[in-house]
Design a protein around this motif. Structure first.
Motif: not given
Length: 310
Positions: A19, A21, A24-25, A34, A38-39, A41-42, A219
Motif C-alpha cells: 500500500p 500511504t 490509502r489515505y 487507490n 491500498d484498500r 490495508s485501509a 502497512h
C-alpha cells in the motif's frame, strides 16, 4: 526498520510492492485513486480502529484551518507543503489563494506517483501566484532547502511549513525532530511550522492493542506518538494559541462547515502551529539532547484577521 548508512539512499517508508500511504489515505477519504493493496490495508486498519474515517477527516479539516490561519491571519505568503498526498479539492493552494491570490506554494512529496498527480491537477487559477513542485524526501532536508523550487521563494519573508500527517511515518531512529529543525534552520526568521500527528493517547486499551498487533510489513512504517513526543518536535519554538492540543480542538472557530467537534478518541491526533522568533534563526538543537517542549510554552500574539476573498 533498519537505518541506512550515510553512503546508501534512505530506505523507502512507502512499501514498493504494497500500500502507498497517499493512496490509502485517499481511499479513507472516499477517493478513487487507490489500488487493491491500498484498500486492503485501509480495511485492516478500520477493523482495528473503526473511527479511522473520522480521524482522517479531522486531519483534513485541520489542514483547512492551518492554511487559513497562516495566510488570512498570520499574513504568510509562502507555503511549503511536505507530503502532498493525492489531490482532493480544496487543496492547499485553493485555500491559500482564496485568502491571498499572491501566495506562493511549493508542493513536496517523495512519491513519484503523487507528484505526477500534483503536477497535473494542482494548478493555480487565473491571476494567482505560480506553484512549484519538488520530488524530494522529508528525510533529506538539505535536498529540499537547496532545490531550485525553494530558491524561487523570497528569503527575506517568513514561510509557512506544512508537515501534515507525515511525521508518524518517520520512526524515532530517523530523528523526526532533527528533520523539523533542519528545515526551520534553512527558512527565514519568523517562519511557521504546522504539524498534525497521529496519537494513541486517547484510545481505549483494546483498540491500542489491536493497532499495535497489526503486522508492520503489510502497512509500512508507522509510529503513533504521545503528547510529550509530539511536543518534542516543536521544542524551543513559540506555540501559536492554543498550543499543542487534540486535533479537533485546534482553533475549531476557523471551521467553515459548522460540524461538531470530534471526540479526541475518534480524532486520534494532535495538532500544533509553532513559530521561530522573528529576526533570529532558530538555533539548531538535537532532539537527542533536548527534552520535550514545555506544555506552557510562551504563546505568540495573534495578528488581526485580514479580510478574506469571497
Amino acid at each position: 526498520m533498519t537505518t541506512s548508512r550515510p553512503d546508501q539512499p534512505a530506505a523507502p517508508y512507502v512499501l514498493p510492492d504494497g500500500p502507498r500511504t497517499a493512496s490509502r489515505y485517499d481511499f479513507l477519504l472516499g477517493g478513487k485513486d487507490n489500488l487493491h493493496d491500498d484498500r486492503a490495508s485501509a480495511e485492516a486498519l478500520t477493523k482495528a480502529f473503526p473511527d479511522i474515517g473520522t480521524a482522517v477527516h479531522e486531519l483534513r479539516r485541520y489542514m483547512h484551518r492551518a492554511v487559513r490561519y497562516l495566510v488570512a491571519e498570520a499574513g504568510v505568503r509562502q507555503l511549503i507543503d511536505i507530503g502532498v498526498g493525492i489531490p482532493k479539492p480544496p487543496n492547499v493552494h485553493d485555500l491559500a489563494h482564496r485568502y491571498a491570490p499572491g501566495t506562493r506554494i511549493v508542493y513536496v512529496d517523495h512519491d513519484p506517483i503523487v507528484m505526477a498527480h500534483a503536477r497535473a491537477l494542482l494548478t493555480p487559477g487565473e491571476g494567482c501566484a505560480p506553484i512549484d513542485y519538488l520530488e524530494a524526501d522529508l528525510r533529506n532536508p538539505h535536498d529540499i532547502l537547496t532545490s531550485p523550487a525553494l530558491r524561487s521563494l523570497d528569503h527575506d519573508q517568513p514561510v509557512g511549513l506544512l508537515i501534515l500527517a507525515v511525521l508518524h511515518f518517520i520512526p524515532d531512529d530517523e530523528h523526526p525532530a532533527d528533520l523539523v529543525r533542519a528545515l526551520l534552520d534553512g527558512l527565514p526568521p519568523g517562519s511557521h511550522v504546522a504539524i498534525s500527528h497521529t496519537t494513541f493517547d486517547p484510545l481505549p486499551a483494546e483498540v491500542r492493542a489491536k493497532l499495535d498487533a497489526l503486522p508492520p510489513g503489510r502497512h509500512g512504517t508507522f509510529q503513533a506518538r504521545t503528547f510529550d513526543q509530539v511536543a518534542a518536535l516543536v521544542d524551543g519554538l513559540d506555540l501559536v494559541p492554543p498550543g499543542l492540543v487534540p486535533i479537533s480542538h485546534w482553533r475549531p472557530d476557523l471551521n467553515r462547515d459548522g460540524d461538531e467537534l470530534a471526540e479526541p478518541a475518534k480524532a486520534a491526533g494532535y495538532a500544533v502551529i509553532a513559530r521561530t522568533p522573528p529576526g533570529t534563526r532558530h538555533p539548531a538543537r538535537s532532539s537527542r539532547n533536548t527534552g520535550p517542549a514545555q506544555r506552557t510554552a510562551q504563546p505568540v500574539s495573534t495578528p488581526q484577521p485580514q479580510e478574506a476573498r469571497p
